[in-house]
Design an enzyme around this catalytic site. Structure first.
Site, PDB file in Angstrom:
ATOM      1  N   VAL A   1       0.814  -1.258  -0.076  1.00 30.10           N
ATOM      2  CA  VAL A   1      -0.187  -0.253   0.109  1.00 30.10           C
ATOM      3  C   VAL A   1       0.879   1.352   0.078  1.00 30.10           C
ATOM      4  CG1 VAL A   1      -1.648   1.170   1.268  1.00 30.10           C
ATOM      5  CG2 VAL A   1      -1.997  -1.105   1.115  1.00 30.10           C
ATOM      6  N   ALA A   2       2.212   1.140   0.716  1.00 25.54           N
ATOM      7  CA  ALA A   2       2.943   2.203   0.631  1.00 25.54           C
ATOM      8  C   ALA A   2       3.517   2.551  -0.633  1.00 25.54           C
ATOM      9  CB  ALA A   2       4.148   2.024   1.879  1.00 25.54           C
TER      10      ALA A   2
ATOM     11  N   GLU B   1      -2.477   6.009  -2.568  1.00 23.26           N
ATOM     12  CA  GLU B   1      -3.795   5.772  -2.554  1.00 23.26           C
ATOM     13  C   GLU B   1      -4.749   7.004  -3.126  1.00 23.26           C
ATOM     14  OE1 GLU B   1      -2.145   5.118  -0.235  1.00 23.26           O
ATOM     15  OE2 GLU B   1      -2.073   2.857   0.465  1.00 23.26           O
TER      16      GLU B   1
ATOM     17  N   ASP C   1     -10.442  26.793 -37.861  1.00 23.06           N
ATOM     18  CA  ASP C   1     -11.407  27.160 -39.070  1.00 23.06           C
ATOM     19  C   ASP C   1     -11.159  28.617 -39.076  1.00 23.06           C
ATOM     20  OD1 ASP C   1     -13.596  26.705 -40.774  1.00 23.06           O
ATOM     21  OD2 ASP C   1     -14.869  27.843 -39.596  1.00 23.06           O
TER      22      ASP C   1
ATOM     23  N   ASP D   1     -16.631  26.247 -35.435  1.00 21.94           N
ATOM     24  CA  ASP D   1     -17.987  26.592 -35.224  1.00 21.94           C
ATOM     25  C   ASP D   1     -19.101  26.092 -35.923  1.00 21.94           C
ATOM     26  OD1 ASP D   1     -17.588  28.194 -37.431  1.00 21.94           O
ATOM     27  OD2 ASP D   1     -17.875  30.060 -36.358  1.00 21.94           O
TER      28      ASP D   1
ATOM     29  N   ASP E   1     -17.225  21.368 -38.903  1.00 20.85           N
ATOM     30  CA  ASP E   1     -15.938  21.225 -37.944  1.00 20.85           C
ATOM     31  C   ASP E   1     -16.248  20.102 -37.053  1.00 20.85           C
ATOM     32  OD1 ASP E   1     -14.680  23.488 -38.990  1.00 20.85           O
ATOM     33  OD2 ASP E   1     -16.146  25.078 -37.808  1.00 20.85           O
TER      34      ASP E   1
ATOM     35  N   ASN F   1       0.355   8.365   4.560  1.00 19.98           N
ATOM     36  CA  ASN F   1      -0.038   8.429   3.166  1.00 19.98           C
ATOM     37  C   ASN F   1      -1.398   9.041   2.899  1.00 19.98           C
ATOM     38  OD1 ASN F   1       2.132   6.706   2.501  1.00 19.98           O
ATOM     39  ND2 ASN F   1       0.992   5.180   1.642  1.00 19.98           N
TER      40      ASN F   1
ATOM     41  N   ASP G   1       0.472  13.250   3.453  1.00 17.62           N
ATOM     42  CA  ASP G   1       0.840  13.532   2.047  1.00 17.62           C
ATOM     43  C   ASP G   1      -0.188  14.210   1.459  1.00 17.62           C
ATOM     44  OD1 ASP G   1       3.085  12.034   2.538  1.00 17.62           O
ATOM     45  OD2 ASP G   1       2.654  10.302   1.323  1.00 17.62           O
TER      46      ASP G   1
END
Length: 886
Positions: A279-280, A284, A326, A614, A618, A708, A712
């Site tokens: 997991v580290a 996550e 265009d 437009d 296009d 984590n 973090d």
């Protein structure tokens, strides 16, 4: 091809008489064969399908696997946290995508509700969905074309086709034209009328040759239904990162478990440690952080008039190196404007930025007066109606104080000779105080043929051959500059004359030259884009010379050699075209299929392509481009539905601002990713070395998850909303194949991770030494000693990461150069992180939950001193990097 067939051949092939039309019985048979005259809708995804599609990501798979393992071993809190992150990320994606994919719905809105047709010899009005191939459709001004038609009769017929061709001027239509060539651009198919275009002048009849999905608009709808690889550069990077981290997590888990098994450690403890380490290895919060950063970017971009429909499009803009635009309505103002006028031997410029202009001479006054009186359009500050060319003449009169209403009141029109495409002239007869005056406008060469006098300095003089040559020379010079030239002449008469006698023995006054002018602000925007390493390309249905003239003025192209027509594109294979694509900056007389081919050719060369537009024409290229940008004001619903981003101010400058925002957003996401990976690597290093050398493990799984998911996350999000680099638009676009770890970022992440890991282990060692235990003997140390040492390691791991986030704001600039307090969110995140960390080890019930111990003041000094070392080391590395750049 229907444009290659005569009207008689078309009627014969479709088995219908033009004078009678189809019978009711035949209509029923053909409706069963061809179906309704409408466009098919793309099958929509359900909310569940949208949600599941958001989960199809390698990083998400790894997180889901981690949640299953944590659930299996009873770490329910971790399971809940991981699943919450996954579902938050998916929910944000569903909300964004649910607002998109409106292109086909908008196309259906373009089809007209009712049409005039001839059936059973009678004219009747029916729903356009009931039209079938072979129906005879009657056209007149103001009516939309309900299907693709081969014209069988026409009288001064003009159809506005800008939505399909990009041309701002209505196309003249002639039923009796037949083309021999196999491929003719849509704008040149003068004997055809296409679904969803508008009749602006004259009348005509046509036989239906295509309905529904078989029409030109239908082909556009089909291309919109095609599945296009929508993965943006960021999504590709995240996908690659997810796969890498997944393999790393699996490898670490197996390796650690095997090592622990041979060392004779408790298998359950090793399983939990291996899972925590896996997991580290995976940040996550990364998917959620990326989604949050992109969402905040969308909010900021809405404030600069750019509405983003899909979150990843924000980042995609930052890596764009080709902007295909265009011409009509995007680079130009989408309205004809008089730029110059000519009276004999004098050319005068018209300042288009001034609303009120004084008349300079009597000849100029007569020129403008004749043009206004010989026009059917109307124009005021609120609205304009009629042919764009005539509107430009009315506007010219308004700006010189000669309005159409006032001139019509003074000189009422009593007769006229309408415009004819063969004569290329229009004449009116107006009352004057002493009689009548004929006003004639049209092609200057035709004007000269029917004139024998000229107005010079207010005096009428004989028109000599030298004068004719001089006038034509001036006209040709303006035509070569892509200006549209329109001449005018008059004739006074004491008696009312018939239209047949109007166009002879005229007096030439002069001519005007007009163009659909560039937007004022676009030139500077293109220059800014060029300075950022972005190439601007013009794609238009207009003529080559006109397109090149506009392109030169805007700084897109330097010569006509950089222009290519649709017909020239057709002569090349896809591979040949892709090889030559970088030589050209202007593509003229192109069809919707050409636009898609151009976008694909640029992408084949590894470019990240943006397409602006437009019109209906296009939409396919907007869909196939890496990012499609539609105009919010002049754009059709179709183009808006197909686009990834909409400009609410139709301003090309907004694109450049959006690109700058996109670049900063990508850089911020990269900072967050590198920061998180550095921190996670530090955790891996500390635990892996401890297991490898039979030391006590310095961190518990709950402590790793705390760092984590809490410590973090706040700094990472704060880095994601960093103000950004002022010089970001002075750099070239990022290579789309470039990874997050390019330009030394990977090396810095490894160095930072190794330092954080080593210092965490050092803090653990110091904590043991303060209690008289060496690291080597840590496996047999008493529990209270291990708890204290882990507390030291826990605090260093958390605070070193918090302080390290400060140095991640720039790859080369020091924290003082970027401004320590410029990112207030980051400072608050660091303070909040330190406070939370202090609370965890000092509040008794939290300390017991995390198995930590309160630290005395001297140990706080030690842990803070160690925590600053990664920041200092990275700042020293930056000094050498700046020296290398200099």
């Amino acid at each position: 091809m229907w444009f290659q067939k005569s009207q008689e051949e078309a009627l014969t092939e479709l088995q219908v008489e033009g004078s009678k039309g189809l019978s009711n019985e035949e209509v029923q048979i053909r409706r069963e064969k061809y179906g309704e005259n409408k466009l098919q809708e793309k099958k929509k995804k359900t909310l569940l399908q949208l949600f599941l599609s958001q989960l199809q990501d390698a990083l998400i798979y790894v997180l889901l696997a981690a949640s299953v393992v944590t659930l299996f071993v009873g770490e329910y809190a971790d399971t809940v946290i991981i699943l919450a992150v996954v579902f938050l990320n998916a929910a944000i994606g569903v909300i964004q995508e649910n607002k998109a994919e409106k292109a086909i719905e908008a196309l259906n809105k373009l089809t007209t509700p009712h049409s005039l047709v001839r059936r059973n010899g009678e004219t009747t009005e029916i729903n356009s969905t009931d039209i079938v191939p072979g129906d005879i459709v009657i056209l007149d001004a103001g009516r939309y074309v309900p299907a693709d038609l081969r014209l069988i009769s026409s009288a001064n017929l003009q159809i506005e086709e800008s939505a399909l061709t990009g041309e701002s001027v209505p196309s003249d239509k002639f039923f009796d034209k037949v083309f021999k060539e196999d491929k003719i651009p849509l704008g040149d198919q003068a004997n055809m009328a296409f679904m969803s275009t508008l009749v602006t002048y004259g009348r005509g009849e046509g036989v239906v040759v295509s309905t529904g999905m078989d029409t030109v608009v239908g082909q556009i709808a089909k291309s919109l239904n095609e599945e296009v690889d929508g993965m943006t550069p960021l999504q590709k990077r995240m996908d690659e990162l997810g796969k890498t981290l997944g393999k790393l997590a699996l490898g670490i888990t197996i390796l650690m478990f095997v090592i622990g098994f041979f060392q004779g450690r408790d298998l359950l403890d090793m399983l939990l440690t291996s899972i925590s380490l896996a997991v580290a290895a995976i940040p996550e919060g990364l998917p959620a952080i990326v989604a949050i950063v992109l969402a905040l970017g969308v909010t900021r971009m809405s404030k600069i008039n750019a509405i983003v429909k899909k979150l990843p499009a924000v980042e995609t803009l930052g890596s764009v190196n080709i902007i295909c635009s265009d011409k009509t309505g995007t680079l130009t103002q989408n309205k004809m404007t008089v730029l110059k006028y000519y009276v004999y031997d004098q050319i005068r410029n018209v300042d288009i930025n001034v609303k009120s202009i004084e008349v300079e001479s009597e000849t100029q006054e007569e020129l403008i007066k004749s043009f206004v009186l010989c026009s059917d359009a109307t124009s005021n500050e609120q609205e304009s109606t009629g042919d764009p060319t005539e509107i430009a003449l009315i506007v010219l009169g308004n700006r010189h104080g000669m309005t159409k209403d006032e001139l019509n009141r003074l000189y009422p029109r009593i007769d006229e000779k309408p415009f004819d495409s063969d004569r290329k002239l229009m004449s009116t007869l107006n009352e004057e105080e002493s009689g009548y005056r004929v006003h004639t406008k049209g092609a200057i060469d035709n004007i000269l043929k029917i004139s024998d006098k000229i107005l010079i300095g207010g005096e009428v003089k004989p028109l000599t051959e030298d004068m004719r040559r001089n006038i034509m020379k001036a006209s040709e010079e303006m035509s070569n500059a892509a200006l549209r030239v329109l001449g005018v002449a008059y004739k006074d008469t004491e008696e009312r004359i018939s239209p047949e006698d109007m166009e002879n023995n005229l007096t030439v006054i002069g001519f005007v030259a007009m163009i659909d002018p560039p937007r004022i602000e676009v030139k500077d925007s293109i220059a800014s884009a060029h300075g950022a390493g972005i190439t601007s390309v013009m794609i238009t249905g207009d003529h080559k010379n006109t397109a090149v003239a506009i392109a030169k003025e805007l700084g897109i192209a330097e010569s006509i050699e950089q222009a290519m027509t649709g017909a020239e594109i057709d002569e090349l294979s896809d591979e040949e075209f892709a090889k030559k694509i970088n030589e050209y900056r202007v593509f003229a007389r192109v069809s919707p299929e050409h636009k898609v081919k151009i976008v694909k050719a640029y992408k084949a060369q590894g470019n990240i392509v943006s397409m602006t537009g437009d019109g209906v024409n296009d939409a396919p290229s907007l869909k196939h481009a890496d990012i499609g940008v539609a105009m919010g004001i002049t754009g059709t619903d179709v183009s808006k539905g197909a686009a990834d981003m909409i400009l609410t101010d139709d301003n090309f400058t907004t694109i450049v601002a959006a690109i700058e925002e996109g670049r900063n957003i990508y850089n911020n996401i990269k900072k967050a990713v590198i920061f998180l990976l550095s921190c996670n690597l530090g955790e891996i290093v500390a635990i892996f070395i401890s297991v490898l050398f039979s030391f006590a493990i310095p961190l518990l799984p709950t402590q790793i998850l705390w760092v984590n998911l809490v410590t973090d996350t706040l700094p990472a999000i704060s880095l994601g909303v960093d103000p950004g680099d002022d010089a970001v638009m002075k750099k070239k676009p990022r290579d789309p194949k470039e990874s997050f770890f390019a330009q030394g970022a990977g090396v810095r992440a490894i160095i930072g991770g190794l330092l954080i890991g080593a210092l965490t282990l050092l803090a653990f060692t110091i904590g043991l030494a303060e209690r008289g235990v060496s690291l080597k003997d840590s496996m047999s140390a008493p529990d209270d000693v291990i708890v204290y040492a882990r507390t030291m390691a826990f605090v260093v791991l958390a605070t070193s990461q918090l302080f390290y986030s400060l140095t991640m704001r720039s790859e080369t600039k020091s924290i003082f150069q970027v401004g320590i307090f410029k990112n207030k969110y980051l400072i608050l995140s660091i303070i909040a992180g330190v406070v939370l960390q202090f609370g965890v080890i000092t509040i008794p019930f939290l300390a017991n939950a995390f198995k930590v111990h309160a630290l005395p003041l001297n140990d706080w000094i030690i842990v803070f001193g160690l925590s600053l070392l990664p920041l200092i080391a990275n700042e020293i590395i930056k000094i050498f990097m700046r020296m290398k750049e200099d």
